[in-house]
Design a protein around this motif. Structure first.
Motif, PDB file in Angstrom:
ATOM      1  N   LEU A  36      -4.922   1.322   2.235  1.00 24.80           N
ATOM      2  CA  LEU A  36      -5.162   0.128   3.041  1.00 24.80           C
ATOM      3  C   LEU A  36      -6.176   0.426   4.140  1.00 24.80           C
ATOM      4  O   LEU A  36      -6.058   1.411   4.869  1.00 24.80           O
ATOM      5  CB  LEU A  36      -3.854  -0.346   3.673  1.00 24.80           C
ATOM      6  CG  LEU A  36      -3.966  -1.502   4.673  1.00 24.80           C
ATOM      7  CD1 LEU A  36      -4.475  -2.767   3.992  1.00 24.80           C
ATOM      8  CD2 LEU A  36      -2.631  -1.754   5.348  1.00 24.80           C
ATOM      9  N   ASP A  92      -1.837   4.304   4.380  1.00 21.16           N
ATOM     10  CA  ASP A  92      -2.348   3.407   5.419  1.00 21.16           C
ATOM     11  C   ASP A  92      -3.301   4.174   6.333  1.00 21.16           C
ATOM     12  O   ASP A  92      -2.910   5.182   6.936  1.00 21.16           O
ATOM     13  CB  ASP A  92      -1.176   2.845   6.239  1.00 21.16           C
ATOM     14  CG  ASP A  92      -1.587   1.694   7.142  1.00 21.16           C
ATOM     15  OD1 ASP A  92      -2.801   1.431   7.267  1.00 21.16           O
ATOM     16  OD2 ASP A  92      -0.685   1.055   7.709  1.00 21.16           O
ATOM     17  N   TRP A 102       0.839  -1.193   0.000  1.00 21.05           N
ATOM     18  CA  TRP A 102       0.000   0.000   0.000  1.00 21.05           C
ATOM     19  C   TRP A 102       0.873   1.241   0.000  1.00 21.05           C
ATOM     20  O   TRP A 102       2.058   1.197   0.320  1.00 21.05           O
ATOM     21  CB  TRP A 102      -0.916   0.014   1.232  1.00 21.05           C
ATOM     22  CG  TRP A 102      -0.162   0.013   2.522  1.00 21.05           C
ATOM     23  CD1 TRP A 102       0.326   1.102   3.205  1.00 21.05           C
ATOM     24  CD2 TRP A 102       0.250  -1.145   3.276  1.00 21.05           C
ATOM     25  NE1 TRP A 102       0.992   0.691   4.326  1.00 21.05           N
ATOM     26  CE2 TRP A 102       0.958  -0.677   4.413  1.00 21.05           C
ATOM     27  CE3 TRP A 102       0.055  -2.524   3.118  1.00 21.05           C
ATOM     28  CZ2 TRP A 102       1.495  -1.535   5.358  1.00 21.05           C
ATOM     29  CZ3 TRP A 102       0.593  -3.380   4.069  1.00 21.05           C
ATOM     30  CH2 TRP A 102       1.298  -2.889   5.171  1.00 21.05           C
TER      31      TRP A 102
END
Length: 243
Positions: free
Chosen positions: A209, A180, A177
């Protein structure tokens, strides 16, 4: 005569011992090499993908699922209302335990990726163990979906060379990713999650993510609206990987 024979016998014994040492050493080296390599050369293995095409019109949402059943229906309802399809990375054990819930995700038309069979540290697994985790999950996913998954997200983003080799040889791209939400951490409220995503630069081609957390579900409508307000399309991982 006896001394001469003893010397010859001693030389034979020494030669045999040396030969055995050579054979054993060769076997050990061969086994080590076999354990650390497969038909794929590690130097040629594709590295994990953290983001897609930076010129893409899309930003991808990747929802990792190993728990969160109570939140998934709400997330699916929001995505349906917003007409957005994202990527759900599911563990095999979750699919096995909750096949009905998994089928709801599939029926909704979202992209399905593999999150491995168990939520363990893949960086500590052997080649065979990595392969088995991915294979088991694929078999379970294919029971409820007619499309083989081609994306693999290792739990916690942990991996080693065996993980990458296994994924590539089994036909997967390893996905990490670029943004986050950290929605699992205490104090990750709706507003905090939104801020973590929106304030990041370079949204184009990014992979966000997230997990099926209550505050994530609350943040989802705002995230979609604000990103779409930036002339971005919210989609799945495959959307940002396209040229």
């Amino acid at each position: 005569m006896i001394v001469i024979l003893n010397k010859k016998f001693l030389r034979i014994i020494v030669a045999v011992i040396l030969l055995l040492i050579i054979i054993i050493t060769g076997t050990i080296l061969y086994n080590r090499k076999a354990a650390t390599s497969t038909t794929t050369n590690y130097a040629t293995v594709n590295r994990p993908i953290e983001r897609g095409n930076e010129n893409s019109d899309y930003i991808a949402f990747a929802c990792n699922v190993d728990w969160g059943n109570e939140v998934i229906p709400e997330i699916l309802a929001i995505l349906k209302e917003k007409e957005v399809k994202i990527t759900f990375f599911v563990t095999g054990r979750w699919v096995k335990a909750f096949p009905e819930m998994f089928q709801e995700i599939v029926k909704a038309g979202h992209e399905i990726g593999s999150h491995g069979y168990q939520h363990v540290d893949y960086s500590k697994l052997t080649l065979d163990q990595n392969k088995e985790q991915i294979k088991q999950t694929e078999e379970l996913i294919m029971q409820y979906s007619d499309k083989k998954p081609v994306l693999f997200a290792p739990p916690s983003g942990a991996y080693n060379e065996y993980t990458l080799i296994s994924a590539q040889e089994l036909g997967y791209k390893t996905i990490l990713w670029s943004i986050d939400t950290i929605d699992w951490r205490q104090g990750s409220t709706r507003d905090v999650i939104v801020k973590r995503v929106i304030e990041k630069p370079n949204h184009r081609g990014a992979i966000v993510l997230m997990h099926p957390m209550p505050e994530t579900a609350k943040a989802l409508p705002t995230l979609i609206d604000e990103l779409q307000g930036k002339n971005l399309k919210v989609g799945g991982v495959s959307d940002v990987l396209m040229d």
